[in-house]
Motif scaffolding. Structure first.
Motif, short mmCIF file in Angstrom:
data_model
loop_
_atom_site.label_atom_id
_atom_site.label_comp_id
_atom_site.label_asym_id
_atom_site.label_seq_id
_atom_site.Cartn_x
_atom_site.Cartn_y
_atom_site.Cartn_z
N CYS A 433 0.84 -1.19 0.00
CA CYS A 433 0.00 0.00 0.00
C CYS A 433 0.88 1.24 0.00
CB CYS A 433 -0.93 0.00 1.21
SG CYS A 433 -0.05 0.19 2.78
N ALA A 434 0.29 2.37 -0.30
CA ALA A 434 1.02 3.64 -0.31
C ALA A 434 0.02 4.79 -0.30
CB ALA A 434 1.91 3.75 -1.54
N THR A 435 0.49 5.94 0.17
CA THR A 435 -0.35 7.14 0.15
C THR A 435 -0.23 7.84 -1.19
OG1 THR A 435 -0.17 7.50 2.53
CG2 THR A 435 -0.65 9.42 1.19
N ALA A 436 -1.36 8.30 -1.70
CA ALA A 436 -1.40 9.15 -2.89
C ALA A 436 -1.70 10.57 -2.45
CB ALA A 436 -2.48 8.66 -3.85
N THR A 437 -1.12 11.55 -3.10
CA THR A 437 -1.43 12.92 -2.74
C THR A 437 -1.12 13.86 -3.88
OG1 THR A 437 -1.04 14.67 -1.11
CG2 THR A 437 0.85 13.33 -1.69
N TYR A 438 -1.97 14.87 -4.03
CA TYR A 438 -1.74 15.91 -5.02
C TYR A 438 -2.38 17.19 -4.51
CZ TYR A 438 -0.85 18.27 -9.35
OH TYR A 438 -0.36 19.16 -10.26
N PRO A 439 -1.70 18.34 -4.67
CA PRO A 439 -2.25 19.57 -4.11
C PRO A 439 -3.49 20.08 -4.86
CG PRO A 439 -0.07 19.96 -5.09
CD PRO A 439 -0.39 18.51 -5.29
N TYR A 440 -4.28 20.84 -4.14
CA TYR A 440 -5.36 21.62 -4.76
C TYR A 440 -4.77 22.94 -5.21
CZ TYR A 440 -9.17 25.04 -4.89
OH TYR A 440 -10.03 26.04 -5.25
N TYR A 441 -5.02 23.28 -6.46
CA TYR A 441 -4.67 24.60 -6.97
C TYR A 441 -5.89 25.24 -7.59
CZ TYR A 441 0.26 22.92 -7.27
OH TYR A 441 1.50 22.41 -7.03
N VAL A 502 -8.32 32.77 -18.90
CA VAL A 502 -6.96 32.24 -19.10
C VAL A 502 -6.87 31.06 -18.14
CG1 VAL A 502 -4.50 32.73 -19.04
CG2 VAL A 502 -6.12 34.55 -19.60
N ILE A 503 -7.39 29.92 -18.60
CA ILE A 503 -7.56 28.77 -17.71
C ILE A 503 -6.85 27.58 -18.34
CG2 ILE A 503 -9.24 27.21 -16.64
CD1 ILE A 503 -11.29 29.48 -16.76
N MET A 504 -5.95 26.97 -17.59
CA MET A 504 -5.30 25.79 -18.16
C MET A 504 -5.91 24.50 -17.64
SD MET A 504 -1.62 25.30 -16.34
CE MET A 504 -0.86 26.79 -16.95
N ALA A 505 -5.90 23.50 -18.52
CA ALA A 505 -6.27 22.16 -18.09
C ALA A 505 -4.98 21.54 -17.57
CB ALA A 505 -6.86 21.35 -19.23
N GLY A 506 -4.57 21.96 -16.40
CA GLY A 506 -3.32 21.48 -15.83
C GLY A 506 -3.34 21.69 -14.34
N GLY A 507 -2.43 21.02 -13.66
CA GLY A 507 -2.37 21.14 -12.22
C GLY A 507 -3.63 20.64 -11.53
N SER A 508 -4.38 19.79 -12.21
CA SER A 508 -5.65 19.27 -11.66
C SER A 508 -6.52 20.40 -11.13
CB SER A 508 -5.40 18.24 -10.55
OG SER A 508 -4.78 17.09 -11.07
N GLN A 509 -6.48 21.56 -11.79
CA GLN A 509 -7.18 22.71 -11.23
C GLN A 509 -8.26 23.27 -12.15
OE1 GLN A 509 -6.48 26.57 -11.94
NE2 GLN A 509 -6.26 25.59 -13.97
N GLN A 510 -8.43 22.67 -13.35
CA GLN A 510 -9.37 23.27 -14.28
C GLN A 510 -10.80 23.27 -13.73
OE1 GLN A 510 -9.71 23.45 -18.96
NE2 GLN A 510 -10.69 21.57 -18.26
N THR A 511 -11.19 22.20 -13.06
CA THR A 511 -12.55 22.12 -12.53
C THR A 511 -12.81 23.22 -11.50
OG1 THR A 511 -12.78 19.78 -13.03
CG2 THR A 511 -14.16 20.63 -11.25
N ALA A 512 -11.83 23.45 -10.62
CA ALA A 512 -11.98 24.52 -9.62
C ALA A 512 -12.03 25.88 -10.30
CB ALA A 512 -10.84 24.47 -8.61
N GLY A 697 -16.95 22.47 -3.49
CA GLY A 697 -16.53 21.44 -2.54
C GLY A 697 -15.60 20.39 -3.11
N ALA A 698 -15.18 20.58 -4.37
CA ALA A 698 -14.38 19.56 -5.05
C ALA A 698 -12.90 19.94 -5.04
CB ALA A 698 -14.86 19.40 -6.49
N ARG A 699 -12.04 18.92 -4.95
CA ARG A 699 -10.61 19.13 -5.22
C ARG A 699 -10.24 18.32 -6.47
NH1 ARG A 699 -10.37 18.29 0.43
NH2 ARG A 699 -9.61 16.18 0.01
N GLY A 700 -9.01 18.52 -6.94
CA GLY A 700 -8.60 17.91 -8.20
C GLY A 700 -8.53 16.39 -8.13
N ILE A 701 -8.82 15.75 -9.27
CA ILE A 701 -8.79 14.29 -9.34
C ILE A 701 -7.99 13.78 -10.53
CG2 ILE A 701 -10.98 14.00 -8.13
CD1 ILE A 701 -12.29 13.55 -10.86
#
Ligand code: MOS
Length: 736
Positions: A433-441, A502-512, A697-701
């Motif tokens: 097992c292992a932890t997964a993590t990615y920041p919210y931007y 000026v929105i990039m589909a990157g950094g798992s941040q486009q949805t936010a 209420g969502a963070r990047g996925i």
């Protein structure tokens, strides 16, 4: 919203178009009088192009143009990513501007012809003479010459709390190991492609893009023209993962089109993608962990070296996940870099976290083994209460719930903690097992325009991207709920640089970024409608806060019978439509909170005791990423990330000839990625706990799935075999 569309597994609205072959990709846009391009690539890493023989190519059938540094238009250097808000280039080297060669694979000529086959054939007739100069293309050799402090987004990749080396030396339990990851190349299914033309003073481009507004601006700088004269459209993209930005092929195609006065289509070959599109850079990492008798961390050391080029801003920031992973008394994080004469590096799904979690989470497993403690228990025991470096509170962190729920579903209690103890015929079986993590931007630059018409239909326009993640579907759900209209009444318009934002589909941040823009524009619409409603409306005199959108109109929040439809409001005001445009509040949430998506990854691996063959039998990702807006598209994002993580764990490796920096496996038969038979059933689950500090209420996925996966596999292989592989990929030769 509880009874609305958000949170439902809505199927992709672009699905029917795609399966019917009606979704037009960059290489498919029709243009009158197209010429087809082929690029020739240098075969030395550094030096000078002394001579080019072009006569045979120029005389070949169908050839329209042979462009070399001798006749290419003079161009400005492309602004490098992160050098300003809209900069989108991997590097700013002059290509086809002089006789200099900067990397092995650099474009040295572009051939245009009436057909692709004619262009490819003519390219094969070009003859180049080089004068090579000494180059640095070997990691170890560069390292021996010395390293420099690495920076990411203008900040040094360095953090220290206390004296970690001393704390490590005095710790009851210790692990201290070196991990390595190779260079990785991007392999989206859709090749990088562009179809473009100069139309009057406008450069019109159909591109495969994940940074539209950025690409348009950067091209305007290169060609020294007003930004609005570059129009980029990109309605469908066949995978990006960080690679579908601005590289040489768009610039060279536009230059050649200008010179030939013809529209041009340039589709990189798979080899071409390896030669001119950057990938993930190589890393050598040390992780040392010291713990007390109870398994509490006294020291975390995560340091190492990565590669970049002199003209590039993208070292692999592998310490990022370690910054907020665990509570420890002392901490030392540092990334050093060496410069090589090679193609610039770039973002590749979870840059930093993908390979950083491999080292960190392998080391956590090694420590758990050393202590004789369950690895999940070790992680939970070191769970931080606030961000260990910034001291900020977490916006929402439910990683322990994700661990517990995942362990239950996976059957973790059935794991035998003794390595190499479970055998099924000639197969050794293990769990890891292992932890997964990615920041919210959420990057600044959000904006949206909304048009509401008398028939109750809504159209929203933003310059955002659909790379197959489900963007258009999810935000149609969001808008339908926010405005109380059916999904079929919503048109979500995107993929065009002329639209706002000026929105990039990157950094798992486009949805936010989109969500914040939609919230802002809907709020503005409500204000506008209240003003238009006037005194004769059932909602007359109400504040924006007192009304909600429902059933195709506005109603008083606590008195739903006071309701008026949009149609009625607009009719009385004698308006066919209302158009509003808005920008969201600045993304200050990350200044107040430490914000991250999390996951708990579980892997069951089978290793053949005779051949060393590794098969992943089962995989589970248990995620905590805030509210899940669409479980169907989200599951697909999680699974896609995990599949890419299996490639990182077991297969992916760019092979260099270290004498001359040439990529030797620029194709999918030598560079391996997972195929169907390599991928088991992947189970995914999530906490679905909304993050109170993000829009919706969502963070990047999008990126988290690739994080933690490498370590989960390595840890399962260790549990199966007792062999600890610390250099990626984990191939069978390392287990024999
Ligand atoms: Mo991602 S590497 O930000 O497309």
């Amino acid at each position: 919203m509880r009874h609305g569309h958000v949170g439902k597994p809505v199927s992709r609205i672009d699905g029917p178009q795609k399966v019917a072959g009606k979704a037009t990709f960059a290489a498919e846009f029709p243009m009158e009088g197209l010429a087809y391009a082929a690029i020739a690539y240098s075969t030395i890493a550094k030096g000078r192009l002394v001579a080019v023989e072009t006569e045979a190519a120029e005389a070949a059938p169908g050839v329209v143009l042979v462009m070399t540094h001798r006749n290419a238009p003079r161009l400005k250097p492309p602004p490098v990513f992160m050098s300003s808000q809209k900069a989108a280039a991997g590097d700013d080297l002059p290509v086809l501007q002089d006789d200099r060669i900067h990397w092995n694979g650099q474009p040295v000529a572009v051939v245009l012809a009436e057909t692709q086959e004619q262009a490819d054939h003519a390219k094969s007739l070009l003859r180049f003479t080089y004068e090579a100069e000494p180059s640095v293309t070997d990691f170890a050799e560069a390292e021996a010459r010395g390293t420099a402090q690495s920076q990411f987004q203008g900040e040094p990749l360095h953090d220290a709390i206390g004296d970690a080396e001393a704390a490590l030396a005095g710790a009851r339990f210790r692990v201290d190991a070196d991990y390595a990851s190779p260079r990785h190349n991007h392999n989206p299914i859709e090749l990088h492609a562009v179809t473009l033309a100069w139309q009057g003073d406008v450069l019109r481009i159909h591109d495969a893009q994940q940074v539209l507004a950025h690409a348009a601006w950067t091209l305007s700088q290169v060609f020294d023209m007003p930004e609005e004269k570059v129009v980029v459209t990109s309605p469908f993209v066949g995978g990006g993962f960080g690679s579908k930005t601005l590289w040489r092929h768009q610039i060279l195609a536009a230059a050649a089109a200008k010179l030939a006065a013809r529209p041009v289509r340039l589709v990189l070959s798979r080899e071409g993608v390896y030669r001119v599109v950057g990938g993930r850079s190589q890393t050598e990492q040390r992780v040392a962990l010291g713990a007390d008798a109870e398994g509490r961390l006294e020291a975390i050391i995560h340091t190492g070296v990565t590669v970049k080029t002199a003209h590039n801003a993208m070292p692999e920031p592998f310490i990022l996940p370690t910054r907020s992973a665990y509570q420890a008394k002392t901490l030392l994080l540092d990334v050093q870099e060496v410069e090589l004469d090679m193609l610039s590096n770039t973002f590749m799904r979870a840059p930093g976290e993908a390979v950083g979690t491999f080292a960190l989470e392998s080391a956590m497993d090694e420590l758990a083994h050393e202590i004789g403690m369950d690895p999940i228990e070790l992680r939970i025991r070191n769970e931080p209460e606030k961000d260990p470096i910034s001291g900020l509170p977490f916006s929402s962190r439910n990683i322990v719930e994700a661990w517990r729920a995942g362990a239950e579903r996976f059957g973790w209690s059935r794991r035998n903690p003794t390595p190499a103890a479970v055998r099924d015929g000639e197969w050794l079986v293990g769990m890891g097992c292992a932890t997964a993590t990615y920041p919210y931007y959420r990057m600044p630059g959000g904006a949206a325009r909304l048009t509401l018409t008398q028939d109750g239909r809504v159209a929203v326009d933003l310059a955002v991207h659909e790379m197959g993640m489900g963007t258009s579907t999810v935000h149609t759900q969001v808008l339908a709920d926010r405005l109380g209209v059916p999904m079929e009444n919503v048109a979500f318009n995107y993929g065009d640089s002329r639209l706002p934002g000026v929105i990039m589909a990157g950094g798992s941040q486009q949805t936010a970024a989109i969500g914040a823009s939609l919230i802002a524009v809907c709020d503005k619409l409500v204000g506008e409608l209240l003003a238009l409603a006037g005194n004769d409306s059932p909602i007359a005199g109400l504040d924006a806060d007192a009304v909600v959108a429902r059933e195709g109109g506005l109603a008083k929040r606590d008195e739903p019978q006071r309701h008026e439809t949009y149609a009625s409001i607009l009719q009385r005001a004698q308006r066919q439509s209302v158009v509003v445009e808005a920008t969201p509040a600045r993304p200050l949430e990350t200044m107040h909170w430490s914000m991250h998506s999390h996951g708990a990854m579980f892997c069951e691996a089978r290793v053949n005791a005779v051949t060393g063959e590794i098969r992943i039998a089962r995989f589970l990702g248990s995620f905590d990423c805030g509210r899940i807006l669409n479980p169907k598209t989200a599951a697909s994002q999680f699974r896609g990330g995990i599949i890419m993580g299996l490639g990182l764990a077991l297969m992916e490796e760019t092979q260099f000839d270290e004498r001359n920096g040439r990529v030797m496996n620029p194709n999918l038969s030598d560079y391996h990625v997972p195929v169907h038979l390599d991928v088991p059933a992947i189970d995914v689950m999530w906490t679905d706990i909304p993050d109170p500090h993000t829009p919706m209420g969502a963070r990047g996925i999008g990126e988290i799935g690739i994080t933690g996966t490498g370590a989960a596999v390595a840890n399962a292989v260790f549990n199966a075999t007792g062999r600890r592989v610390r250099d990626l990929p984990i191939t069978l030769d390392k287990l024999l």
